[in-house]
Enzyme design. Structure first.
Site, PDB file in Angstrom:
ATOM      1  N   GLU A   1     -29.301   4.338  12.255  1.00 10.69           N
ATOM      2  CA  GLU A   1     -28.595   3.186  11.666  1.00 10.69           C
ATOM      3  C   GLU A   1     -28.275   3.447  10.203  1.00 10.69           C
ATOM      4  O   GLU A   1     -28.968   4.197   9.533  1.00 10.69           O
ATOM      5  CB  GLU A   1     -29.489   1.941  11.749  1.00 10.69           C
ATOM      6  CG  GLU A   1     -29.192   1.028  12.927  1.00 10.69           C
ATOM      7  CD  GLU A   1     -27.866   0.274  12.827  1.00 10.69           C
ATOM      8  OE1 GLU A   1     -26.951   0.696  12.086  1.00 10.69           O
ATOM      9  OE2 GLU A   1     -27.750  -0.759  13.505  1.00 10.69           O
ATOM     10  N   ASP A   2     -27.239   2.807   9.724  1.00 11.65           N
ATOM     11  CA  ASP A   2     -26.952   2.868   8.289  1.00 11.65           C
ATOM     12  C   ASP A   2     -27.748   1.809   7.535  1.00 11.65           C
ATOM     13  O   ASP A   2     -28.283   2.073   6.466  1.00 11.65           O
ATOM     14  CB  ASP A   2     -25.445   2.714   8.015  1.00 11.65           C
ATOM     15  CG  ASP A   2     -24.843   1.517   8.718  1.00 11.65           C
ATOM     16  OD1 ASP A   2     -25.411   1.057   9.739  1.00 11.65           O
ATOM     17  OD2 ASP A   2     -23.809   1.012   8.271  1.00 11.65           O
TER      18      ASP A   2
ATOM     19  N   ASP B   1     -30.345  -5.243   8.235  1.00  9.63           N
ATOM     20  CA  ASP B   1     -30.132  -6.405   7.375  1.00  9.63           C
ATOM     21  C   ASP B   1     -31.011  -7.549   7.893  1.00  9.63           C
ATOM     22  O   ASP B   1     -32.196  -7.608   7.578  1.00  9.63           O
ATOM     23  CB  ASP B   1     -28.628  -6.719   7.447  1.00  9.63           C
ATOM     24  CG  ASP B   1     -28.128  -7.627   6.343  1.00  9.63           C
ATOM     25  OD1 ASP B   1     -28.875  -8.520   5.936  1.00  9.63           O
ATOM     26  OD2 ASP B   1     -26.978  -7.462   5.910  1.00  9.63           O
TER      27      ASP B   1
ATOM     28  N   PHE C   1     -24.518  -7.531  -1.078  1.00 11.78           N
ATOM     29  CA  PHE C   1     -23.522  -6.883  -0.214  1.00 11.78           C
ATOM     30  C   PHE C   1     -23.209  -5.482  -0.718  1.00 11.78           C
ATOM     31  O   PHE C   1     -22.769  -5.305  -1.849  1.00 11.78           O
ATOM     32  CB  PHE C   1     -22.248  -7.720  -0.141  1.00 11.78           C
ATOM     33  CG  PHE C   1     -21.366  -7.303   1.003  1.00 11.78           C
ATOM     34  CD1 PHE C   1     -21.630  -7.730   2.295  1.00 11.78           C
ATOM     35  CD2 PHE C   1     -20.293  -6.456   0.784  1.00 11.78           C
ATOM     36  CE1 PHE C   1     -20.837  -7.319   3.358  1.00 11.78           C
ATOM     37  CE2 PHE C   1     -19.490  -6.038   1.845  1.00 11.78           C
ATOM     38  CZ  PHE C   1     -19.768  -6.476   3.131  1.00 11.78           C
TER      39      PHE C   1
ATOM     40  N   ARG D   1     -15.794   2.858   3.665  1.00 14.25           N
ATOM     41  CA  ARG D   1     -16.772   3.617   4.450  1.00 14.25           C
ATOM     42  C   ARG D   1     -16.910   5.057   3.966  1.00 14.25           C
ATOM     43  O   ARG D   1     -17.966   5.667   4.101  1.00 14.25           O
ATOM     44  CB  ARG D   1     -16.367   3.652   5.933  1.00 14.25           C
ATOM     45  CG  ARG D   1     -16.480   2.321   6.661  1.00 14.25           C
ATOM     46  CD  ARG D   1     -16.389   2.567   8.170  1.00 14.25           C
ATOM     47  NE  ARG D   1     -16.116   1.364   8.933  1.00 14.25           N
ATOM     48  CZ  ARG D   1     -17.045   0.517   9.388  1.00 14.25           C
ATOM     49  NH1 ARG D   1     -18.309   0.726   9.122  1.00 14.25           N
ATOM     50  NH2 ARG D   1     -16.704  -0.544  10.099  1.00 14.25           N
TER      51      ARG D   1
HETATM   52  C1  PRP Z   1     -24.027  -3.307  10.478  1.00 16.07           C
HETATM   53  C2  PRP Z   1     -25.042  -2.169  10.486  1.00 16.07           C
HETATM   54  C3  PRP Z   1     -26.042  -2.620  11.506  1.00 16.07           C
HETATM   55  C4  PRP Z   1     -26.018  -4.123  11.392  1.00 16.07           C
HETATM   56  C5  PRP Z   1     -27.175  -4.588  10.588  1.00 16.07           C
HETATM   57  O1  PRP Z   1     -23.094  -3.066  11.493  1.00 16.07           O
HETATM   58  O2  PRP Z   1     -24.457  -0.943  10.826  1.00 16.07           O
HETATM   59  O3  PRP Z   1     -25.681  -2.195  12.801  1.00 16.07           O
HETATM   60  O4  PRP Z   1     -24.798  -4.484  10.735  1.00 16.07           O
HETATM   61  O5  PRP Z   1     -27.181  -5.974  10.453  1.00 16.07           O
HETATM   62  P1  PRP Z   1     -28.302  -6.905  11.086  1.00 16.07           P
HETATM   63  O6  PRP Z   1     -29.639  -6.264  10.792  1.00 16.07           O
HETATM   64  O7  PRP Z   1     -28.133  -8.209  10.361  1.00 16.07           O
HETATM   65  O8  PRP Z   1     -28.047  -7.031  12.536  1.00 16.07           O
HETATM   66  P2  PRP Z   1     -21.744  -3.923  11.658  1.00 16.07           P
HETATM   67  O9  PRP Z   1     -21.970  -4.948  12.710  1.00 16.07           O
HETATM   68  O10 PRP Z   1     -21.265  -4.373  10.316  1.00 16.07           O
HETATM   69  O11 PRP Z   1     -20.747  -2.868  12.284  1.00 16.07           O
HETATM   70  P3  PRP Z   1     -20.153  -1.497  11.675  1.00 16.07           P
HETATM   71  O12 PRP Z   1     -21.319  -0.530  11.561  1.00 16.07           O
HETATM   72  O13 PRP Z   1     -19.148  -1.069  12.686  1.00 16.07           O
HETATM   73  O14 PRP Z   1     -19.549  -1.805  10.325  1.00 16.07           O
END
Ligand code: PRP
Length: 174
Positions: A98-99, A102, A151, A164
């Site tokens: 994961e990146d 949150d 953010f 990105r």
């Molecule tokens: C982001 C990130 C995680 C998630 C974390 O993805 O890559 O998967 O949100 O948030 P959380 O802990 O509140 O669930 P996003 O849905 O923005 O999709 P993306 O990676 O395609 O931008």
């Protein structure tokens, strides 16, 4: 010229150094084992590239896409599997890449689903975590950096699909 709305939080050099350290830790823990790196699209693509090329353990690479945010800046609370993995994870060591973690919603739901598929082990590596934003229990086994509840964009993370490609992580001011 850097976008004036951006303020660098973690430099490209810091990220690369942390990738070196995480790869050493992961290689040590999986010594003699092969693993499936399961990257969560889209944000993890850059971290996956940096991390995977540093690993000497044999790896298979696959992707899932779990959507919970859309283009909004705050979580909708809805988790949807948009793209499932192709490789079977049954009986394999799985490391979710994961990146950012949150609220923990995405990871909590994803790990719950993956466990029903009987992997030999299931762990998580994330470049970033916002502990102050956590609302769902989501364990991260290997973590790059803890960041404040603000953010951020860059290093795979977007705002409406922009930013990105930045090699660093930055705060995005309105
Ligand atoms: C982001 C990130 C995680 C998630 C974390 O993805 O890559 O998967 O949100 O948030 P959380 O802990 O509140 O669930 P996003 O849905 O923005 O999709 P993306 O990676 O395609 O931008």
């Amino acid at each position: 010229m850097m976008d004036p709305r951006l303020k660098e939080l973690i430099s490209a050099e810091q990220i690369q150094r942390r990738c070196d350290e995480l790869a050493v830790e992961i290689d040590r823990d999986y010594a003699g084992k092969s693993l499936v790196l399961l990257a969560v699209l889209k944000g993890s693509y850059m971290f996956l590239a940096d991390l995977s090329k540093r690993l000497s353990s044999p790896v298979m690479i696959d992707f899932v896409q779990v959507s919970s945010y859309g283009d909004e800046k705050s979580s909708s609370g809805i988790v949807q599997i948009r793209k499932d993995h192709d490789v079977s994870i049954e009986g394999r060591h799985v490391l979710v890449v994961e990146d950012i973690v949150d609220t923990g919603l995405t990871l909590a739901h994803l790990c719950e689903l993956l466990r029903t598929r009987r992997p030999l082990s299931l762990k998580v590596v994330s470049m970033l975590s916002k502990p102050a934003a956590r609302r769902h229990e989501a364990l991260v086994d290997y973590l790059g950096f803890e960041i404040p509840n603000e953010f951020v964009v860059g290093y795979g993370l977007d705002h409406a699909e922009s930013f990105r490609n930045l090699p660093f992580i930055a705060l995005l001011k309105d």
